[in-house]
Enzyme design. Structure first.
Site, mmCIF file in Angstrom:
data_model
loop_
_atom_site.group_PDB
_atom_site.id
_atom_site.type_symbol
_atom_site.label_atom_id
_atom_site.label_comp_id
_atom_site.label_asym_id
_atom_site.label_seq_id
_atom_site.Cartn_x
_atom_site.Cartn_y
_atom_site.Cartn_z
ATOM 1 C CB THR A 105 8.358 9.026 -6.427
ATOM 2 O OG1 THR A 105 7.965 7.655 -5.961
ATOM 3 C CG2 THR A 105 8.166 9.585 -5.272
ATOM 4 C CG HIS B 250 8.829 5.766 -3.099
ATOM 5 N ND1 HIS B 250 7.769 6.281 -3.855
ATOM 6 C CD2 HIS B 250 7.993 5.204 -1.929
ATOM 7 C CE1 HIS B 250 6.572 5.923 -3.310
ATOM 8 N NE2 HIS B 250 6.740 5.249 -2.074
ATOM 9 C CB CYS C 79 6.528 5.937 1.118
ATOM 10 S SG CYS C 79 5.899 4.305 0.993
#
Lengths: 162, 292
Positions: A23, A46, A29
């Site tokens: 990711t 995520h 996040c």
């Protein structure tokens, strides 16, 4: 080499030895990583925000977006690879949750994400064995399915392992 | 590291292509508080390329219209001012926005994505906190705020580790100061010089100049500058910075004099930014000039 690229709110898992799960650029996040030694499966979600109650439609479309819906959906995905449905025996790692400098309480989104995730994990009797949370920089995460090694990178910094 | 002198900066700024006449007029027009949609339509009509692009965007898959829109009036009222401005800027300055920012270790297109997200977030800050300023002007200002990075990036080549070291040793208070210490100019100053050459409206020039230190902006435009300051921070937190400088700036908490943001409002803004960005990026292409 196969790659599973996860965008914001995406989740995925793999047990293919040659693959990586990746990711890009986590800011506030948080990426929740689950490694199951028994089935040699790697999973990741995520997470962008702590609580799905702000938008039920979005939570339905993209459950990985929120902490409270993202962890159950990742666990569910992992069971498809033969993992325990409540995560028994799994190794959990967390990274991301950054802040801007001089942040105030309102802008501590990264911290709220991390707290929400830990709460949900506890409700499953799970906890993270290692974490790389906070700070003022973005993180790209790459996990090798074969070795379970979690590599983090950020522009202008040398790579590091979690 | 070589410092850029004032003369050299002027040379860099003057080497940048000018905005098209229609983009320039569009920015002037939309900065006026009392402008009307009809004036935008009249202006767009004078530019055949822009007209064609607007029609192409409105009929793109992202908007999922059943019947094609063929009239420019309908296209503009359907898309709204902010998308028209994005198309116009992207069309004539797309190369600048698409540029790989090697000095920040950011890929080509990252600047445009960051700017687009800042624009959407700045607009949402205004909308969701019921502020008095124009949401669309906040959008345009967000789109242009970091243009200076495209000008100085080449001079910052391989400097990212040094910049980060200056900040972590507290020799620089943020990335802006690190830029200044390393090459003699920071990206807000470079962008401001370009704003003068491009003859941008004063509001937009003020945002470009002070978006990291909004308290330094003139009273008249300070609220707008704070909106973009927040939009910029929201874009970086959302994972869309421009490389090594992401989140290496200080949040000015005095934004609360203008905008009432709760954690819940902020969460809603971040969610809207993600959803709007997907739609806009798809309809405009990754950058405004993604014609091919």
């Amino acid at each position: 080499m196969g790659q599973i690229i996860l965008g914001v709110g995406d989740f995925g898992a793999s047990n293919q030895a040659g693959e990586v799960v990746k990711t890009f650029a986590l800011g506030s996040c948080v990426s929740v990583i689950m490694l199951d030694p028994k089935t040699r499966t790697i999973g990741m979600v995520h997470v962008a925000l702590p609580d799905s109650s702000i938008n039920k439609v979005k939570a339905h479309e993209k459950p990985g977006y929120f902490a409270d819906t993202g962890i159950p959906v990742l666990l569910q995905q992992m069971t498809r690879f033969g993992c325990h449905k409540r995560g028994k025996g799994m190794v959990v790692k967390l990274c991301g949750g950054a802040n801007v400098m001089d942040t105030n309480d309102t802008f501590k989104i990264g911290k709220r994400n991390a707290l929400a995730i830990k709460k949900i994990l506890w409700s499953f009797g799970m906890g993270a064995v290692s974490e790389d949370l906070g700070g003022n920089f973005s993180r790209t995460v790459t996990i090798s399915v074969e070795t379970g090694q979690v590599t983090l990178s950020s522009p202008g910094r040398p790579n590091w392992q979690l | 590291m070589k410092k850029i002198g004032q003369d050299e900066l002027q040379k860099i700024v003057k080497s940048v292509p000018m905005l098209s006449a229609s983009a320039s007029q569009l920015l002037q027009l939309t900065a006026k508080p009392d402008h009307e949609l009809l004036e935008i339509v009249t202006l767009v009509r004078t530019d055949a390329t822009l007209t064609a692009r607007v029609l192409k965007v409105v009929n793109s898959a992202a908007f999922g219209l059943i019947n094609d829109i063929t009239s420019i009036d309908r296209a503009i009222s359907y898309l709204g001012e902010r998308i028209i401005v994005s198309i116009a800027i992207g069309d004539c300055a797309g190369k600048l926005f698409e540029k790989e920012l090697s000095g920040y270790e950011a890929a080509g297109g990252d600047l445009w994505k960051h700017d687009l997200r800042t624009a959407i977030a700045a607009r949402e800050v205004v909308v969701q906190s019921d502020a008095e300023i124009s949401p669309d002007l906040a959008f345009t200002a967000g789109l242009l705020h970091d243009i200076g990075k495209a000008l100085i990036s080449d001079y910052l080549k391989d400097s990212a580790p040094e910049a980060l070291a200056l900040i972590s040793s507290q020799d620089s208070k943020d990335y802006l100061e690190a830029e200044e210490q390393m090459i003699g100019f920071d990206h807000t100053r470079a962008g401001f010089e370009l704003a003068k050459v491009w003859k941008l409206p004063a509001e937009l020039a003020e945002v470009i100049h002070h978006h990291h230190n909004p308290a330094d902006a003139v009273d008249q435009y300070r609220e707008l500058v704070y909106a973009v300051h927040l939009g910029d921070n929201i874009a970086m937190l959302g994972g869309f910075g421009t490389g090594s400088d992401s989140m290496q700036y200080r949040l000015d908490p005095n934004y609360s004099d203008y905008f009432n943001l709760t954690p819940k409002t902020l969460a809603n803004i971040m969610l809207t930014v993600d959803m709007e960005f997907e739609k806009l990026a798809q309809s405009l292409g990754n950058s405004g000039d993604a014609e091919e």
